[in-house]
Design an enzyme around this catalytic site. Structure first.
Site, PDB file in Angstrom:
ATOM      1  N   HIS A  36      -0.447   6.607   8.013  1.00 13.84           N
ATOM      2  CA  HIS A  36       0.428   5.517   8.447  1.00 13.84           C
ATOM      3  C   HIS A  36       1.874   5.762   8.003  1.00 13.84           C
ATOM      4  O   HIS A  36       2.799   5.740   8.823  1.00 13.84           O
ATOM      5  CB  HIS A  36      -0.098   4.193   7.879  1.00 13.84           C
ATOM      6  CG  HIS A  36       0.750   3.005   8.232  1.00 13.84           C
ATOM      7  ND1 HIS A  36       0.467   2.166   9.291  1.00 13.84           N
ATOM      8  CD2 HIS A  36       1.894   2.525   7.681  1.00 13.84           C
ATOM      9  CE1 HIS A  36       1.392   1.223   9.366  1.00 13.84           C
ATOM     10  NE2 HIS A  36       2.281   1.421   8.394  1.00 13.84           N
ATOM     11  N   GLU A  37       2.052   6.018   6.729  1.00 14.72           N
ATOM     12  CA  GLU A  37       3.430   6.203   6.233  1.00 14.72           C
ATOM     13  C   GLU A  37       4.070   7.456   6.840  1.00 14.72           C
ATOM     14  O   GLU A  37       5.256   7.473   7.146  1.00 14.72           O
ATOM     15  CB  GLU A  37       3.464   6.247   4.703  1.00 14.72           C
ATOM     16  CG  GLU A  37       2.849   5.032   3.997  1.00 14.72           C
ATOM     17  CD  GLU A  37       3.298   3.681   4.535  1.00 14.72           C
ATOM     18  OE1 GLU A  37       4.418   3.579   5.078  1.00 14.72           O
ATOM     19  OE2 GLU A  37       2.509   2.716   4.432  1.00 14.72           O
ATOM     20  N   GLY A  69       0.846  -1.184   0.000  1.00 18.69           N
ATOM     21  CA  GLY A  69       0.000   0.000   0.000  1.00 18.69           C
ATOM     22  C   GLY A  69       0.884   1.236   0.000  1.00 18.69           C
ATOM     23  O   GLY A  69       0.743   2.144  -0.813  1.00 18.69           O
ATOM     24  N   GLY A  70       1.822   1.234   0.928  1.00 22.83           N
ATOM     25  CA  GLY A  70       2.733   2.363   1.016  1.00 22.83           C
ATOM     26  C   GLY A  70       4.059   1.939   1.595  1.00 22.83           C
ATOM     27  O   GLY A  70       4.160   0.885   2.228  1.00 22.83           O
ATOM     28  N   MET A  71       5.081   2.742   1.326  1.00 27.12           N
ATOM     29  CA  MET A  71       6.407   2.489   1.895  1.00 27.12           C
ATOM     30  C   MET A  71       6.969   3.832   2.343  1.00 27.12           C
ATOM     31  O   MET A  71       7.018   4.789   1.558  1.00 27.12           O
ATOM     32  CB  MET A  71       7.312   1.818   0.848  1.00 27.12           C
ATOM     33  CG  MET A  71       8.730   1.583   1.319  1.00 27.12           C
ATOM     34  SD  MET A  71       8.821   0.417   2.718  1.00 27.12           S
ATOM     35  CE  MET A  71      10.213   1.105   3.616  1.00 27.12           C
ATOM     36  N   HIS A 104       5.446   6.811  10.257  1.00 28.10           N
ATOM     37  CA  HIS A 104       6.758   6.152  10.245  1.00 28.10           C
ATOM     38  C   HIS A 104       7.913   7.162  10.297  1.00 28.10           C
ATOM     39  O   HIS A 104       9.042   6.786  10.599  1.00 28.10           O
ATOM     40  CB  HIS A 104       6.923   5.305   8.985  1.00 28.10           C
ATOM     41  CG  HIS A 104       6.418   3.903   9.095  1.00 28.10           C
ATOM     42  ND1 HIS A 104       6.825   3.037  10.094  1.00 28.10           N
ATOM     43  CD2 HIS A 104       5.561   3.191   8.317  1.00 28.10           C
ATOM     44  CE1 HIS A 104       6.239   1.855   9.909  1.00 28.10           C
ATOM     45  NE2 HIS A 104       5.452   1.928   8.849  1.00 28.10           N
ATOM     46  N   GLU A 116       6.032  -1.218  13.250  1.00 29.38           N
ATOM     47  CA  GLU A 116       4.672  -1.212  12.713  1.00 29.38           C
ATOM     48  C   GLU A 116       3.579  -1.030  13.769  1.00 29.38           C
ATOM     49  O   GLU A 116       2.605  -0.327  13.525  1.00 29.38           O
ATOM     50  CB  GLU A 116       4.423  -2.471  11.879  1.00 29.38           C
ATOM     51  CG  GLU A 116       5.320  -2.588  10.645  1.00 29.38           C
ATOM     52  CD  GLU A 116       5.183  -1.432   9.641  1.00 29.38           C
ATOM     53  OE1 GLU A 116       4.173  -0.707   9.677  1.00 29.38           O
ATOM     54  OE2 GLU A 116       6.114  -1.260   8.829  1.00 29.38           O
ATOM     55  N   ASN A 144       9.514   5.615   2.643  1.00 28.65           N
ATOM     56  CA  ASN A 144      10.837   6.125   2.297  1.00 28.65           C
ATOM     57  C   ASN A 144      10.940   7.578   2.762  1.00 28.65           C
ATOM     58  O   ASN A 144      10.053   8.380   2.493  1.00 28.65           O
ATOM     59  CB  ASN A 144      11.060   5.975   0.804  1.00 28.65           C
ATOM     60  CG  ASN A 144      11.047   4.510   0.388  1.00 28.65           C
ATOM     61  OD1 ASN A 144      11.658   3.677   1.049  1.00 28.65           O
ATOM     62  ND2 ASN A 144      10.306   4.184  -0.656  1.00 28.65           N
TER      63      ASN A 144
HETATM   64  N1  BES Z   1       6.892  -0.477   5.905  1.00 27.36           N
HETATM   65  C1  BES Z   1       5.657  -1.039   5.509  1.00 27.36           C
HETATM   66  C2  BES Z   1       5.769  -1.891   4.281  1.00 27.36           C
HETATM   67  C3  BES Z   1       6.717  -3.059   4.399  1.00 27.36           C
HETATM   68  C4  BES Z   1       6.838  -3.792   5.552  1.00 27.36           C
HETATM   69  C5  BES Z   1       7.476  -3.410   3.312  1.00 27.36           C
HETATM   70  C6  BES Z   1       7.731  -4.860   5.620  1.00 27.36           C
HETATM   71  C7  BES Z   1       8.360  -4.477   3.379  1.00 27.36           C
HETATM   72  C8  BES Z   1       8.499  -5.204   4.538  1.00 27.36           C
HETATM   73  C9  BES Z   1       4.592   0.042   5.292  1.00 27.36           C
HETATM   74  O1  BES Z   1       4.680   1.092   6.185  1.00 27.36           O
HETATM   75  C10 BES Z   1       3.254  -0.564   5.525  1.00 27.36           C
HETATM   76  O2  BES Z   1       3.019  -1.009   6.620  1.00 27.36           O
HETATM   77  N2  BES Z   1       2.393  -0.579   4.530  1.00 27.36           N
HETATM   78  C11 BES Z   1       1.058  -1.100   4.636  1.00 27.36           C
HETATM   79  C12 BES Z   1       0.088   0.030   4.810  1.00 27.36           C
HETATM   80  C13 BES Z   1      -0.614   0.153   6.044  1.00 27.36           C
HETATM   81  C14 BES Z   1      -1.632   1.248   6.095  1.00 27.36           C
HETATM   82  C15 BES Z   1      -0.761  -0.889   7.024  1.00 27.36           C
HETATM   83  C16 BES Z   1       0.723  -1.784   3.345  1.00 27.36           C
HETATM   84  O3  BES Z   1       1.461  -1.656   2.391  1.00 27.36           O
HETATM   85  O4  BES Z   1      -0.306  -2.461   3.281  1.00 27.36           O
HETATM   86 ZN    ZN Z   2       4.069   0.493   8.144  1.00 33.12          ZN
END
Ligand code: BES
Ligand code: ZN
Length: 623
Positions: free
Chosen positions: A313-314, A286-288, A317, A336, A290
C-alpha cells in the site's frame, strides 16, 4: 472543549494552482484539462497564485531535553507580477525573525484557528527570490511524538495538515517544492527524512538531506532515533532499532519483489530508493508513504510476512499520491482509493489472486459495515468527493476514500477490461506525474481517455459514485472462495455442526482467521470464546490484526481472561485503527470505567492524532 466535528472555522480560502509543471510531455488534451480551474483548498491560508515556494533549505537542531527544534527555513519563491506578500501556514510555532534576501522583513501573524493555525504573511515584492524564517517549535507540536529515555525517539506525522506545526509552509497538497536539509541530532541517534538518507551514524550527529523531486508539504517527514540500516534488495532496505532490526529484515525481505511488481504494472519508480523505517509502537497509523522512506508501525512485524500488504500500500503511494497528488483533502479518494486498488494489484502479482481476493473481500466487508454506520451519522460523508470545509481533514480517513474508492476503480476495470484499464492507469500516472489532480479534472480525464462513449459513461454511473450516497448498484460484490469457506465453517460452528477442534484454524492464513473472528455475532457466547482460546491459544498470537479482532470480541463478550492482554495492547500500541474500535467497544458494553482507566495509563504514549480522536470518543477535554 474542542470538538472536531462542530467547529466553525472561518478563514480566507486559498486559490490553489499553477505549481509544479515539471513535466513538459503532456499532450494537448491533458494540458487542457490541467488548465481547468482547480478546486480551492479550504485547509490552507496560502495563496500560491500570488507567491509560491519552489524550494526549501531547512537547517535544524533537535533538542530531546526541551522537546523542541530550532530551525531556519529558507524558501526560494516565485511570484506573480503584482505580488505583495507570501503567505505560509503556521500553527503553534514561535517565530523569531523573518528575512528577505538576508534583510529583516515585515510580517504579520493572523488570528489562530483550531486545527488550521495562522497565516504568516510576509511582505515581499515581485522580485523577491529568497525568504527565510527563523523559529522554534513547541514541545507539544501536534506533528511530533517524542519518546523519552534510553530509547529516545522522535518522529513526525505531517499528513494531513500537521506539517505547519513543525515547518512554516504552504501546507496544501497542491503546492510542491524540493528541499535540502541539514539536521543536528544527539550523537547517539541518527536522523532520517523523506529524502536521500544516510545508512550510518556519524559522530558529529549532523546529517544532510536532499529531496530533488518536488513534493507537497504533507510528505515532509523527520525521524530521529537509535536506528540501524539493513539492505534487503538493490533499491530497498529497512531501518529499525537494534531490538527489531533482525525481525524487520526478515519481515520485509520481499520489498524488492513488490517494487518490481509495481513498476511492471504502472511504470517506472521515480524516487530512486524505497526504504522502510520501523517506528515506535506509538505511531498512530499503519504506514505513511513518506517519499523514499515509508514510516511503518512495528505492529506489522508478525514474524511470518503475513502483513506485507501494508508495504504494498505505502509503496503504491509512490505513484498514487506522491506522483499524482490529491489537490485538496476533499479529493482524498484520489490518493487512497487508487492506492488500495494498486496495492491489491501488487499483492496479486506477487502472491497470487487467491490472496489478493481475500484482502479485497475483507475490504468489501469493512466497507459495507462502515457505509451503514456513516449513513446513520451523516450520509453525505459516503460520497467519494468529500465535504471537509470547516472540518478536520482527518474526518475523511474512512472506508469511503479507501474502499469505496477501490470498488469504483475495480468497477471501471471490470467495465472496460483489465488490459485497457492498466494502459489507462499507466498513462494517467505518466502524464500527470508531479502534478495535482482534483475530482472534476479526474472525471474529465477519465471521460476523455477511458469512458469514451456515452454508453460506457452510463454504465459506469460516475456521479452516483462521486456525489451519491452509499454504494451504487454497479458496485462489485467481492467474495473470495476461501473467505466464503470461512463463513460456512463459522455458520456450521454456530449451529454446533462443527466442533471447535475441527475448525482448521492452524491451516488458515491471517486473512481467514481475521474473517472468522470479525464474523462473531450475537450467537457467539462467552463459552464459545473460551473454547476457541483453549483450543488455539489465540491470545498468544503474534499477529496484531488477529489479536485486535480477538480483543474486540473479548470486550463484547466480557472475556475477562483477555483483559490483561487488552490493557497491555492499548498501553503499548498507538495505532488509531486499533484504538478506536476497542475503546468504543468498551463504551458500548458499559465498561467505560475500564476504558478510562486504561486510557489514563496509555494516553501519554499516544500521538496527538490518536489523542484527539480518543479524547472526543471518551468525552474528555482535549486541552
Ligand atoms: N496516507 C495514509 C495515512 C494517512 C492518511 C495519514 C490520512 C494521515 C491522514 C497511509 O497511506 C495509509 O493509508 N495507511 C493505512 C494503511 C493501509 C494499508 C490502509 C493505515 O495506516 O492504516
Ligand atoms: Zn494510504
Amino acid at each position: 472543549m474542542r470538538i472536531i466535528n462542530t467547529l466553525t472555522v472561518v478563514f480566507s480560502a486559498a486559490i490553489l494552482f499553477g505549481c509544479g509543471n515539471q513535466n513538459s510531455t503532456n499532450t494537448k488534451k491533458t494540458q487542457a484539462i490541467l488548465d481547468m480551474k482547480r478546486a480551492t483548498d479550504q485547509h490552507s491560508y496560502s495563496k500560491p497564485s500570488e507567491s509560491v515556494v519552489k524550494h526549501l533549505e531547512w537547517d535544524a537542531e533537535v533538542h530531546f531535553d526541551s522537546k523542541t527544534i530550532d530551525a531556519t527555513a529558507t524558501y526560494t519563491v516565485e511570484s506573480s507580477d503584482d505580488a505583495e506578500r507570501i503567505i505560509l501556514d503556521i500553527r503553534e510555532l514561535n517565530i523569531k525573525s523573518v528575512k528577505i534576501d538576508g534583510v529583516d522583513a515585515s510580517y504579520e501573524i493572523g488570528e489562530e484557528m483550531p486545527f488550521i493555525g495562522s497565516p504568516l504573511s510576509i511582505d515581499i515584492s515581485p522580485e523577491t527570490k529568497e525568504v527565510s524564517v527563523e523559529y522554534t517549535t513547541q514541545p507539544g507540536a501536534d506533528a511530533f511524538l517524542w519518546v523519552d529515555g534510553e530509547d529516545a525517539f522522535l518522529f513526525t506525522q505531517s499528513q494531513a495538515i500537521l506539517a505547519r506545526t513543525w515547518i512554516p509552509c504552504q501546507d496544501s497538497p497542491g503546492v510542491r517544492f524540493t528541499y535540502n536539509a541539514r539536521v543536528k541530532v544527539p550523537s547517539n541517534t541518527m536522523a532520517l527524512m523523506s529524502a536521500e538518507n544516510p545508512t550510518q551514524r556519524n559522530s558529529e550527529g549532523v546529517y544532510d538531506f536532499k529531496m530533488t523531486q518536488p513534493i507537497p508539504s504533507y510528505l515532509m517527514a523527520l525521524a530521529v532515533g537509535n536506528v540501524e540500516f539493513r539492505s534487503v534488495g538493490e533499491h530497498t532496505g529497512v531501518y529499525a532499532t537494534p531490538d527489531l532490526i533482525d525481525a524487520a529484515e526478515y519481515e520485509f525481505a520481499e520489498m524488492e519483489d513488490l517494487l518490481v511488481a509495481a513498476e511492471g504494472l504502472y511504470g517506472k519508480y521515480r524516487w530512486e530508493r524505497y526504504d522502510l523505517l520501523v517506528l515506535p509502537a506509538a505511531f498512530p497509523f499503519g504506514g505513511m508513504e513518506n517519499p523514499r522512506l515509508t514510516f511503518a508501525t512495528p505492529t506489522i512485524i508478525a514474524g511470518d510476512r503475513s502483513l506485507v500488504s501494508l508495504v504494498a500500500h505505502e509503496l503504491a503511494h509512490s505513484w498514487s499520491g506522491n506522483l499524482v497528488t490529491n489537490s485538496t483533502w476533499d479529493d482524498f479518494w484520489l490518493n487512497e482509493g487508487f492506492t488500495v486498488y494498486f496495492e491489491q494489484r501488487i499483492m496479486e502479482a506477487v502472491y497470487g489472486r487467491e490472496i489478493s481476493e481475500m484482502l479485497a473481500s475483507l475490504s468489501y466487508q469493512g466497507l459495507i459495515k462502515e457505509v451503514e454506520e456513516i449513513m446513520d451519522l451523516n450520509p453525505s460523508d459516503t460520497h467519494l468527493r468529500l465535504h471537509l470545509k470547516d472540518r478536520n481533514p482527518d474526518d475523511g480517513m474512512t472506508a469511503i476514500a479507501y474502499d469505496k474508492g477501490y470498488m469504483f476503480l475495480r468497477m471501471l476495470e471490470e467495465t472496460v477490461g483489465r488490459k485497457k484499464f492498466d494502459l489507462f492507469l499507466k498513462e494517467y500516472f505518466n502524464k500527470n506525474a508531479f502534478q495535482v489532480m482534483d475530482t472534476d479534472n479526474f472525471i474529465a480525464y477519465l471521460n476523455a481517455n477511458l469512458l469514451t462513449t456515452e454508453e460506457l459513461q452510463d454504465q459506469a454511473m460516475i456521479y452516483d459514485w462521486i456525489d451519491g450516497e452509499g454504494l451504487p448498484s454497479n458496485c462489485p460484490e467481492v467474495m473470495s472462495d476461501r473467505i466464503k469457506k470461512v463463513d460456512n465453517i463459522f455458520y456450521f460452528w454456530t449451529q454446533n455442526d462443527i466442533v471447535t477442534k475441527n475448525i482448521p484454524w492452524n491451516e488458515w492464513t491471517y486473512q481467514e482467521r481475521y474473517r472468522f473472528l470479525s464474523n462473531t455475532n450475537d450467537e457467539i457466547t462467552l463459552e464459545d470464546l473460551e473454547e476457541l482460546n483453549t483450543q488455539f491459544d489465540i491470545l498468544s498470537t503474534g499477529n496484531n490484526e488477529v489479536l485486535f479482532a480477538w480483543l474486540e470480541q473479548a470486550i463484547f463478550k466480557n472475556h475477562t481472561e483477555s483483559y490483561p492482554r487488552l490493557e497491555e495492547f492499548l498501553v503499548n500500541i498507538g495505532r488509531r485503527k486499533f484504538l478506536t474500535p476497542l475503546y468504543r467497544a468498551m463504551l458500548e458494553t458499559g465498561q467505560k470505567e475500564m476504558a478510562l482507566d486504561i486510557y489514563s495509563k496509555a494516553r501519554g504514549n499516544y500521538h496527538s492524532v490518536a489523542t484527539v480522536t480518543m479524547d472526543e470518543l471518551l468525552g474528555l477535554d482535549s486541552e
